[in-house]
Enzyme design. Structure first.
Site, short mmCIF file in Angstrom:
data_model
loop_
_atom_site.label_atom_id
_atom_site.label_comp_id
_atom_site.label_asym_id
_atom_site.label_seq_id
_atom_site.Cartn_x
_atom_site.Cartn_y
_atom_site.Cartn_z
N HIS A 47 1.72 11.14 10.32
CA HIS A 47 2.43 9.87 10.32
C HIS A 47 1.89 8.91 11.39
O HIS A 47 1.78 7.71 11.17
CB HIS A 47 3.92 10.14 10.56
CG HIS A 47 4.80 8.96 10.30
ND1 HIS A 47 5.34 8.70 9.06
CD2 HIS A 47 5.23 7.97 11.11
CE1 HIS A 47 6.05 7.61 9.13
NE2 HIS A 47 6.01 7.13 10.36
N HIS A 107 9.58 5.23 3.86
CA HIS A 107 10.61 6.06 4.47
C HIS A 107 11.07 7.08 3.45
O HIS A 107 12.25 7.21 3.15
CB HIS A 107 11.77 5.20 5.00
CG HIS A 107 11.99 5.36 6.46
ND1 HIS A 107 13.20 5.28 7.06
CD2 HIS A 107 11.12 5.64 7.46
CE1 HIS A 107 13.08 5.48 8.36
NE2 HIS A 107 11.82 5.68 8.62
#
Lengths: 803, 244
Positions: free
Chosen positions: A63, A110
């Site tokens: 990430h 998300h």
């Protein structure tokens, strides 16, 4: 509370809770490999303590570090004459739009939080991307979102590609609906409250997204050149401020959580999902913009993924400096938090500000005005270290640059799946799909079935829950090809869209990637805009699986090729890997968000027919690419390729021609053909929100020069109606302008066909000498109310305008 | 002529209101921070939409305790024109300047769309430019816009012609299908008994530019300006401290 341990035991923190010893097991639990751990030891020249291990774990997660994808991302074009801040330099790319104005925009995923807790997962996704934009000094103007869920209607279809998933139980449908409605409410909750309109996007439903929905949120902001703020810790001795919400234990190590597959046990990771407060973010937004206008800031960075850790070491690394903070000074929501927890918390609505020395009082005054917590927690140093103190002790001490820039880079093994290798025989030309072999179905019903399919059906149930009119700039509201937004104070008109056909990408990621870019550009063109730049969100599976990595590489290469062709550089974006649930991996989804500029208000064009009697023209060819179509998927239950290919040169020629026709004032409506093919596109053109229109069209070419007719008639009728060949735009023009329009298209050597005209109250299509007629009201009802009926009950329907 | 646009923490239509009002020749709008205590320099007051204090507890319930609200209440009692749109309407109800309450939409969902409203009363300071039955196209965007009042209050509102706007269909019929949020008797906007305080759920600020689909909202701001001018003329020039 179990904090009664005597002080003598005090480790790095003051509460007597001993940090666990760093063991190989603990290292593995932090998602770090033994090799990565060796590298950490080399950087530090010693073993890391528990807090430092946590820091490396989040900073080197996919990430934050893009360790598995960075090499691929380098293939994307990132430069152009309009690019002011390139991809990867800052929180978001910045593009020049002229007259001293620039735009900052970015898309971010998300997915994992939304799978576990859809409302907060999606809400904090919106909050995070908005922070990325105002961190740049830009005022956020609008949001888009690109969403993918499992099916929400309970039809049972046996897809050959998903044999192991067979029958869908009611529970999956119910779960999918819960995720869908939860995500929509979460986006509405955050976006509406903070007062940034959500003006467009896309939503797909497919079995592959069961248990792992995709939630990609885009935000765009506007700024003056000179307002551009940087996320760098510059100026030795400058004070470091923590502003915004207090740090709590929520979202602990969310970046690490997002960098692994979702499993049955993921539910237990709910503490890794943050809780958002749009009200606090609104105050933070206004306070930060007010402060940035005061020339008191040397650098600013939001605390998103990896929170305080990421913001401190990244600013130091960018500034070529060091940074020193004291955790004791960080505003906290609860007592007893360890340095590990404070540093790794992903509590929302927080920013790190490097103020100019001597301007401390300005910072305090503004945050006091807005009642936003603000604390001076440290200084910029000159030793290149990220040093974290906790009262007297040192909790972590890591060289900032290696931490942020020396994450390992991997090239994973890439291997195409068998099916794709088969299509790729004979020099890349795919083998054909033979529509004649499909079972016979009623084409009249097929169109209605397609319009009812939630992927194609109107998303009004969703966008009516989003405030899309606040900030008084939304000229073209959700529902048309691209959203059009007028930035009043800058006097600029922007168009924006998000696109990706995940099914095409599953069948052929390279072509799917190209098609996503082409479609995004086509949508902008249809709205009258010239495409400017792209931000992408790459949603793929676990990169350690060769098939997934192959998809990533192919898609990126396809996107790169198309972006070069369109002259639309990629200004940044987001990579989300590990999108897998126990049911399997998601269809690869490289979402393309593209922004364009409309020079003149008069060029703004929508997809809907405007007047009876107008002539309808198809720019492009009727086509015959049935592979990867919604028709095959929805009406035949087959996810089969090959998907349509885009000839980029041809595509650009058509788009340029249509854009020029729009600029000439000849086009009343323009709509691209995408999911569901020409028949669906024509129906959608009829669904003008002000008034429904009928049409009478002939796809056999009777309106066009002879010669074509013969050819079309030999075709399979469903293929003519529902194929998804690329590079097609349906336009309408006043009868008086028809000749001029056609002569320009001829001059440009653009293939086109005059289809018929607007009028009546039926959708009447003649194809292959068969005439199909649908009352337009029935089609509209199917399309407009489908999602509402799926979620509420079968009888729920909304009034139909002007019928 | 100077309009105050109150900025509560969480207001998000303040900039829209300023832009809309400043777009009208003869009008000038300024922000007033909620921690201020006086509105002496202003001819009219606008409470914009948004989520003041995050709408926590109840829409408008905390905002009404903001320091500026004392000035809003006293100036309103003195006769100054006060307009509340959306969240502003909710705050006016919470502050007791308008009767009734705004509760969750009947659908329990936020709703954002363009609606048609019908002008019910022409002779108000906010609508005198429109004849009775005029249809205004205005956008709505709210989760809690369902107007409710007890039967006695409702009777009074109707008797004293305080209902200024109702949701209608495009033909001007007040029908349930045209009611976007379940408001009692399709009520979209009401004024107080003295007629100088007006609250409405639709957004005139978002309907002041035809490019956005409607410019009908500008009529409300213009009406306010004309009322103030007329009152000034009546009072025999001089600064307009009060409007009767």
């Amino acid at each position: 509370m179990t904090l009664s341990t005597p002080k003598d035991f005090a480790g790095p923190d003051n509460f007597g809770v001993l940090d666990p010893a760093v063991t190989p097991k603990l290292v593995a639990e932090h998602g770090l490999t033994p090799e990565e751990f060796e590298r950490i030891k080399k950087i530090l020249g010693r073993e890391p303590n528990f807090t430092e291990l946590g820091i490396f774990s989040v900073m080197w997660s996919e990430h934050c570090s893009y360790k598995n994808s960075r090499r691929e991302l380098k293939k994307l074009p990132t430069t152009g004459p309009n690019i002011l801040v390139k991809a990867g330099e800052e929180n978001a790319g910045v593009v020049d739009i002229g007259d001293g104005w620039a735009i900052a925009f970015k898309i971010e995923s998300h997915n994992h939080p939304s799978a576990i807790e859809p409302f907060q997962g999606a809400a904090t996704g919106v909050g995070g991307i908005i922070r990325d934009i105002f961190t740049m000094g830009a005022r956020p103007e609008f949001c888009l979102n690109s969403l993918r869920f499992g099916p929400i209607v309970g039809q049972v279809c046996n897809l050959p590609a998903n044999k192991d998933r067979k029958l869908k139980t009611c529970t999956t449908i119910v779960t999918n609906r819960r995720l869908f409605t939860g995500v929509v409410s979460g986006i509405a909750h955050y976006g509406n409250c903070i007062g940034i309109p959500t003006i467009g996007g896309e939503i797909y439903f497919d079995e592959s997204f069961e248990g792992n929905p995709l939630v990609n949120v885009f935000c765009l902001g506007v700024l003056r050149y000179e307002q551009l703020a940087r996320g760098a810790a510059k100026g030795i001795g400058n004070p470091v401020f923590y502003v915004g919400a207090e740090t709590g234990r929520d979202g602990l190590a969310g970046a690490t959580f997002a960098s692994r597959e979702l499993t049955e046990e993921s539910r237990e990771d709910r503490p890794a999902v943050q809780v958002g407060d749009p009200f606090k973010e609104k105050l933070l937004l206004e306070a930060c913009l007010e402060l940035l206008a005061r020339d008191a800031v040397a650098g600013i960075q939001d605390m998103g993924a990896a929170g305080l850790t990421c913001s401190t070491c990244e600013t130091a690394s960018r500034g070529g400096s060091g940074i020193e903070i004291d955790l004791a000074k960080v505003p906290k929501r609860e007592p007893g938090m360890t340095p590990y927890e404070i540093l790794l918390s992903e509590s929302q609505e927080r920013m790190l500000i490097i103020a100019k020395r001597g301007q401390e009082s300005v910072v305090r005054e503004i945050f006091d005005k807005w009642d936003v917590p603000c604390a001076e927690i440290g200084r910029v140093t000159d030793d290149g270290m990220m040093r974290v103190r906790n009262n007297g002790t040192i909790a972590a001490e890591i060289p900032a640059k290696p931490l942020t820039e020396e994450a390992p880079l991997y090239e994973r093994e890439a291997k195409p799946p068998v099916a794709t290798r088969l299509w790729r025989v004979s020099g890349g030309r795919p083998t054909r799909l033979w529509p004649q072999n499909l079972p016979k179905i009623d084409n009249h019903q097929a169109l209605r079935q397609l319009l009812r399919d939630p992927t194609i059906a109107s998303k009004n149930w969703v966008y009516h829950q989003y405030d899309h009119s606040v900030r008084t700039g939304t000229i073209v509201k959700p529902g048309s090809d691209a959203a059009v937004f007028f930035v009043r104070y800058a006097n600029k008109i922007l168009a924006a869209t998000t696109d990706c056909n995940s099914l095409y990408c599953a069948l052929d990621p390279r072509e799917g990637g190209k098609a996503a870019v082409a479609e995004a550009a086509r949508n902008l063109t249809c709205s009258g805009a010239k495409p400017l730049a792209v931000t992408d969100n790459l949603n793929f599976g676990n990169p350690y699986k060769p098939q997934n990595f192959w998809q990533l590489r192919e898609a990126v290469e396809g996107i790169a090729e198309a972006c070069r062709a369109f002259g639309t550089p990629v200004t940044g974006g987001n990579v989300s890997l590990y999108n897998e649930s126990p049911a399997g991996v998601v269809d690869p989804t490289p979402t393309i968000a593209m922004v364009g500029l409309i020079d003149n208000e008069r060029h703004i064009t929508t997809q809907w027919f405007k007047n009876d009697g107008d002539a309808i023209i198809l720019a492009g060819e009727i086509g015959d690419d049935l592979g990867g179509s919604q028709f095959l998927k929805v009406c035949h239950g087959r996810k089969e390729g090959p998907p349509p290919h885009v000839d980029l040169a041809h595509e650009i020629k058509i788009q340029n021609a249509v854009r020029d026709l729009i600029r000439e004032g000849l086009v009343k409506s323009a709509h691209d053909c995408s999911e569901g093919g020409l028949a669906v596109a024509l129906a959608e053109c009829c669904f003008n929100p002000e008034k429904l229109f009928g049409i009478d069209v002939d796809l056999d070419g009777s309106h066009s020069p002879a010669g074509r007719q013969e050819e079309t008639c030999r075709r399979h009728v469903a293929t003519v109606l529902f194929n998804e060949s690329q590079s097609r735009i349906v336009i309408s023009t006043a009868p008086a302008n028809l000749e001029k329009t056609m002569s320009i298209l001829r001059e440009r050597d653009v293939p086109f066909q005059q289809l018929g005209k607007v009028g009546g109250d039926e959708l009447q299509i003649r194809a292959n000498r068969e005439t199909f007629r649908w009352p337009i009201g029935d089609l509209y009802d199917d399309w407009w109310n489908s999602i509402r009926r799926a979620l509420e009950n079968d009888s729920s329907a909304e009034r139909i305008p002007s019928l | 002529m100077k309009f105050a646009v109150i900025q509560f923490p969480g207001s998000n239509c303040d900039q829209d209101c300023i832009a809309a009002i400043n777009g009208i020749a003869g009008l000038h709008a300024e922000y007033v921070w909620h921690k201020e205590t006086s509105l002496r320099d202003f001819d009219a007051i606008v409470l914009p939409g948004g989520f003041a204090y995050g709408d926590y507890l109840r829409c408008g319930a905390i905002a009404r305790f903001s320091p500026i609200m004392r000035a809003v209440v006293s100036d309103a009692r003195a006769g100054k024109l006060v307009l509340g749109t959306c969240n502003g309407f909710q705050i006016l109800c919470e502050a007791g300047l308008l009767p009734g309450a705004l509760v969750r939409n009947r659908s329990l969902r936020f709703v954002c769309e363009m609606v048609t409203t019908r002008v019910e009363v022409a002779n108000s300071p906010f609508m005198h430019g429109c004849s009775e039955g005029t249809l205004l196209r205005l956008p709505i965007a709210h989760g809690e816009g369902c107007f409710f009042a007890d039967p006695e209050t409702l009777r009074q509102l109707n008797r004293d012609r305080q209902v200024i706007l109702r949701y209608s269909d495009r033909q001007g019929r007040i029908v349930p299908e045209a009611n976007p949020n379940g408001s009692i008797e399709n009520i979209a906007g009401i004024c107080n008994h003295e007629r100088n305080v007006f609250g409405l759920m639709p957004h005139p600020d978002r309907a002041s530019d035809a490019r956005l689909g409607s410019a009908d909202g500008a009529k409300i701001f213009r009406s306010m300006m004309e009322t103030i001018n007329a009152n000034r003329a009546e009072a025999g020039s001089g600064p307009a401290k009060q409007v009767a």
